[in-house]
Design a protein around this motif. Structure first.
Motif, PDB file in Angstrom:
ATOM      1  N   GLY A 123     -15.464   5.627  -6.562  1.00  0.00           N
ATOM      2  CA  GLY A 123     -14.783   6.555  -7.456  1.00  0.00           C
ATOM      3  C   GLY A 123     -13.347   6.179  -7.718  1.00  0.00           C
ATOM      4  N   GLY A 124     -12.997   4.913  -7.511  1.00  0.00           N
ATOM      5  CA  GLY A 124     -11.632   4.443  -7.725  1.00  0.00           C
ATOM      6  C   GLY A 124     -11.505   3.659  -9.012  1.00  0.00           C
ATOM      7  N   ASN A 139       0.955 -12.314 -11.021  1.00  0.00           N
ATOM      8  CA  ASN A 139      -0.118 -11.373 -11.342  1.00  0.00           C
ATOM      9  C   ASN A 139      -0.291 -10.405 -10.177  1.00  0.00           C
ATOM     10  N   THR A 140      -0.523  -9.138 -10.492  1.00  0.00           N
ATOM     11  CA  THR A 140      -0.729  -8.106  -9.481  1.00  0.00           C
ATOM     12  C   THR A 140      -1.993  -7.329  -9.792  1.00  0.00           C
ATOM     13  N   PHE A 141      -2.895  -7.281  -8.840  1.00  0.00           N
ATOM     14  CA  PHE A 141      -4.100  -6.477  -8.961  1.00  0.00           C
ATOM     15  C   PHE A 141      -3.898  -5.178  -8.180  1.00  0.00           C
ATOM     16  N   TRP A 142      -4.021  -4.055  -8.883  1.00  0.00           N
ATOM     17  CA  TRP A 142      -3.841  -2.739  -8.283  1.00  0.00           C
ATOM     18  C   TRP A 142      -5.202  -2.069  -8.118  1.00  0.00           C
ATOM     19  N   VAL A 143      -5.445  -1.592  -6.916  1.00  0.00           N
ATOM     20  CA  VAL A 143      -6.655  -0.845  -6.604  1.00  0.00           C
ATOM     21  C   VAL A 143      -6.246   0.574  -6.239  1.00  0.00           C
ATOM     22  N   TYR A 165      -2.809   3.507  -3.430  1.00  0.00           N
ATOM     23  CA  TYR A 165      -2.706   2.296  -4.236  1.00  0.00           C
ATOM     24  C   TYR A 165      -2.564   1.080  -3.313  1.00  0.00           C
ATOM     25  N   ILE A 166      -3.375   0.077  -3.562  1.00  0.00           N
ATOM     26  CA  ILE A 166      -3.265  -1.202  -2.865  1.00  0.00           C
ATOM     27  C   ILE A 166      -2.994  -2.271  -3.914  1.00  0.00           C
ATOM     28  N   GLY A 167      -1.917  -3.015  -3.716  1.00  0.00           N
ATOM     29  CA  GLY A 167      -1.567  -4.066  -4.650  1.00  0.00           C
ATOM     30  C   GLY A 167      -1.584  -5.429  -3.991  1.00  0.00           C
ATOM     31  N   VAL A 168      -2.183  -6.402  -4.642  1.00  0.00           N
ATOM     32  CA  VAL A 168      -2.186  -7.790  -4.177  1.00  0.00           C
ATOM     33  C   VAL A 168      -1.510  -8.623  -5.258  1.00  0.00           C
ATOM     34  N   GLY A 206       0.829  -1.196   0.000  1.00  0.00           N
ATOM     35  CA  GLY A 206       0.000   0.000   0.000  1.00  0.00           C
ATOM     36  C   GLY A 206       0.860   1.241   0.000  1.00  0.00           C
ATOM     37  N   GLN A 207       0.553   2.178  -0.874  1.00  0.00           N
ATOM     38  CA  GLN A 207       1.341   3.409  -0.952  1.00  0.00           C
ATOM     39  C   GLN A 207       0.454   4.572  -1.389  1.00  0.00           C
ATOM     40  N   LYS A 208       0.727   5.732  -0.788  1.00  0.00           N
ATOM     41  CA  LYS A 208      -0.011   6.937  -1.129  1.00  0.00           C
ATOM     42  C   LYS A 208       0.681   7.620  -2.298  1.00  0.00           C
ATOM     43  N   GLN A 209      -0.097   7.932  -3.340  1.00  0.00           N
ATOM     44  CA  GLN A 209       0.494   8.493  -4.548  1.00  0.00           C
ATOM     45  C   GLN A 209      -0.592   9.147  -5.402  1.00  0.00           C
ATOM     46  N   ASN A 210      -0.259  10.312  -6.000  1.00  0.00           N
ATOM     47  CA  ASN A 210      -1.156  10.985  -6.953  1.00  0.00           C
ATOM     48  C   ASN A 210      -2.551  11.228  -6.365  1.00  0.00           C
TER      49      ASN A 210
END
Length: 289
Positions: free
Chosen positions: A268-269, A280-284, A217-220, A209-213
């Motif tokens: 709204g994401g 595989n990486t799912f980005w939210v 962003y949450i990545g699994v 998880g990282q704060k950006q823009n």
């Protein structure tokens, strides 16, 4: 005689033109009474009879949509409850057999998971239409610290991960997001369950998880067979399954990712998938408050 013949022809023509639509309506309503959905009746006139047939066709079309939505909702409910109930049953079975010892953190996680199930039942009970995507489901949002939210989701999968022999890494930056708590928990649970079910290869499952823009962003990520480029958008469609890696025995009906996308859209994401030869990486992405 000519007048009688002409009158008879006109009477026959007008009666047939008038009675045929009525007769078709009667036959169609009889099918509807027997539980069958009749075909739409062709509209060939603009008078009151034609308007009646047109309104009847609209009714049949709406009933067909309602039936599709009803079946979709039943499938959604089944899918949404399967994962948390499996987690609860796994932990309770392990506690009963003495394979693990309960502590305060585990009991809190189990209680919160049962509360989430209760909340989901309440939401389904309050739905006024047979439509999962109704905006009423996710109107209630609040500012939530994302790190404990993700830690709570992960805690419910510890026993499942241990049984599968899969390591999990959690690297999350601290931030506040404006979300529907149970909805985002369902998103992470769906993605993590997906990573476990289709785990193939070596290495841990990672949640970052990282704060950006102006967002978070949450990545699994997890080792798995690569998803072809042409399939990356279609996997978020309802009931769509990658035949090479998914089946009803392991992947259900193909609802998890579709429901996940709907929840993210309500916030709204956005959600997307990146794939390599081994992972595989799912980005939210969620907007920050």
């Amino acid at each position: 005689m000519i007048a009688i013949v002409v009158a008879s022809i006109l009477y026959f023509y007008l009666s047939k033109r008038l009675l045929n639509p009525i007769r078709e309506l009667m036959e169609a309503t009889q099918l509807l009474k027997n539980g069958e959905y009749p075909d739409l009746i062709p509209v060939s006139r603009n008078d009151e009879i034609g308007q009646l047939v047109q309104q009847y066709n609209q009714l049949i079309a709406q009933l067909n949509r309602n039936e599709v939505d009803r079946k979709k909702l039943v499938s959604d409910i089944s899918h949404e409850f399967r994962t948390p109930l499996s987690n609860l049953n796994g932990y309770l079975s392990a506690l009963k057999s003495g394979d693990i010892q309960g502590d305060q953190e585990l009991f809190v996680a189990l209680y919160q998971e049962s509360q989430r199930l209760t909340s989901m039942l309440h939401q389904f009970d309050q739905l006024k239409q047979w439509d999962y995507t109704t905006s009423n489901s996710y109107n209630h949002k609040e500012i939530q610290a994302v790190k404990p939210l993700l830690e709570q989701c992960v805690s419910m999968f510890r026993w499942t991960l241990k049984q599968a022999g899969i390591q999990l890494e959690l690297q999350v930056e601290t931030a506040d997001v404006y979300v529907h708590t149970e909805g985002i928990q369902q998103v992470i649970s769906n993605l993590l369950d997906n990573a476990i079910q289709y785990y193939k290869g070596k290495g841990p499952i990672r949640i970052t998880g990282q704060k950006q823009n102006n967002g978070y962003y949450i990545g699994v990520s997890g080792p798995s067979e690569p998803i072809p480029d042409q399939e990356k958008e279609r996997i978020f469609q309802r009931f769509y399954r990658l035949e090479s890696s998914r089946s009803r025995d392991t992947g259900g009906a193909g609802l998890g990712l579709a429901i996940t996308k709907e929840i993210i859209d309500q916030h709204g994401g956005s959600i997307q998938v990146e794939t390599t030869a081994i992972e595989n990486t799912f980005w939210v992405w969620l907007p920050c408050q």
